[in-house]
Design an enzyme around this catalytic site. Structure first.
Site, short mmCIF file in Angstrom:
data_model
loop_
_atom_site.label_atom_id
_atom_site.label_comp_id
_atom_site.label_asym_id
_atom_site.label_seq_id
_atom_site.Cartn_x
_atom_site.Cartn_y
_atom_site.Cartn_z
N GLY A 96 0.79 -1.19 -0.03
CA GLY A 96 0.13 0.22 -0.16
C GLY A 96 0.81 1.27 0.04
O GLY A 96 0.51 2.31 -0.42
N ASP A 115 -5.26 2.59 10.34
CA ASP A 115 -6.92 2.32 10.31
C ASP A 115 -7.10 1.65 11.69
O ASP A 115 -6.90 2.57 12.75
CB ASP A 115 -7.30 1.06 9.52
CG ASP A 115 -8.48 0.93 9.46
OD1 ASP A 115 -9.65 1.56 9.88
OD2 ASP A 115 -9.03 -0.21 8.94
P1 IMP Z 1 -4.39 -1.28 10.42
O1 IMP Z 1 -5.77 -1.59 10.48
O2 IMP Z 1 -4.23 0.09 10.67
O3 IMP Z 1 -3.66 -2.35 10.47
O4 IMP Z 1 -4.41 -1.23 8.63
C1 IMP Z 1 -4.01 -2.52 7.58
C2 IMP Z 1 -4.09 -2.09 6.27
O5 IMP Z 1 -5.47 -2.00 6.00
C3 IMP Z 1 -3.42 -0.60 5.96
O6 IMP Z 1 -2.14 -0.94 5.74
C4 IMP Z 1 -4.23 -0.91 4.42
O7 IMP Z 1 -3.60 -1.56 3.51
C5 IMP Z 1 -5.40 -1.54 4.66
N1 IMP Z 1 -6.87 -0.54 4.76
C6 IMP Z 1 -7.20 0.03 6.05
N2 IMP Z 1 -8.39 0.95 5.44
C7 IMP Z 1 -8.38 1.01 4.23
C8 IMP Z 1 -8.99 1.56 3.33
O8 IMP Z 1 -9.90 2.36 3.49
N3 IMP Z 1 -8.51 1.52 1.77
C9 IMP Z 1 -7.96 0.33 1.46
N4 IMP Z 1 -7.02 -0.29 2.31
C10 IMP Z 1 -7.17 0.12 3.85
#
Ligand code: IMP
Ligand code: MG
Length: 183
Positions: free
Chosen positions: A44, A103
């Protein structure tokens, strides 16, 4: 056309470029006289990482970490897996972690802990987007934009692996989600 799968564009190329200029100026200033290693969290962060690197004027090295936490879905699986067998040598270094979006915060928390465990002197983090939600006790040091709790794609961010090549960021339509789910 990919654009037709978005209900709205949140940040276009001009807005992103202007924000990147300001963000990188802060990073440059905060790290003057430091030898840093920039670690992009794949996949990403790929476009964001390139835009940051081209603007940074500090001496630095670059590494990438392949981490999986979403497994192609819209909800985080909660499990963060490191895909590579050899981790970067960060002992005694100032590390700047670069990720696409904060996220739940699980990814940044797990990667930050791992990098500290590997002996980094200092770990800072930079995310392109930060969702305005309640999350675990983790935050980023540098943030491109704050957004609402919406599922966004483009500028490196994907849904089922698609849309990363869009040069802007937008909200994915429910119709597009349904169409991909049927594949
Ligand atoms: P975390 O939940 O903060 O660990 O995020 C994990 C990963 O989820 C991020 O690096 C993104 O690859 C993916 N992610 C979270 N929210 C979104 C979104 O709105 N669109 C696309 N990918 C997302
Ligand atoms: Mg992803």
């Amino acid at each position: 056309m990919l654009r037709e799968d978005l209900t709205k564009i949140l940040f276009d190329e001009t807005a992103i470029a202007a924000r990147m200029d300001a963000l990188v100026e802060c990073i440059d200033r905060d790290h003057a006289d430091k030898d840093i290693v920039v670690i992009g969290i794949l996949t990403g962060s790929c476009i964001f990482l390139g835009d940051i690197l081209r603007r940074l004027t500090l001496p630095l090295t670059v590494e990438c970490l392949s981490v999986a936490s979403y497994h192609g879905e819209m909800q985080s699986s909660g499990v963060v897996t490191f895909r590579q067998s050899v981790m970067p040598d960060v002992a005694g270094r100032h590390v700047l972690l670069v990720d696409d979006i904060l996220d739940t915060g699980r990814t940044l928390k797990a990667v930050g802990a791992k990098i500290r465990e590997l002996g980094a002197m200092d770990v800072k983090s930079c995310v392109f987007l930060r969702k305005q939600i309640k999350r675990e006790d983790v935050d980023a040091d540098y943030v491109g934009f704050d957004i609402g709790d919406e599922f966004v794609v483009g500028y490196g961010l994907d849904y089922m692996g698609y849309y990363r090549n869009l040069p802007y960021v937008g909200v994915l339509s429910p119709e597009a989600v349904t169409r991909h789910a049927k594949k």
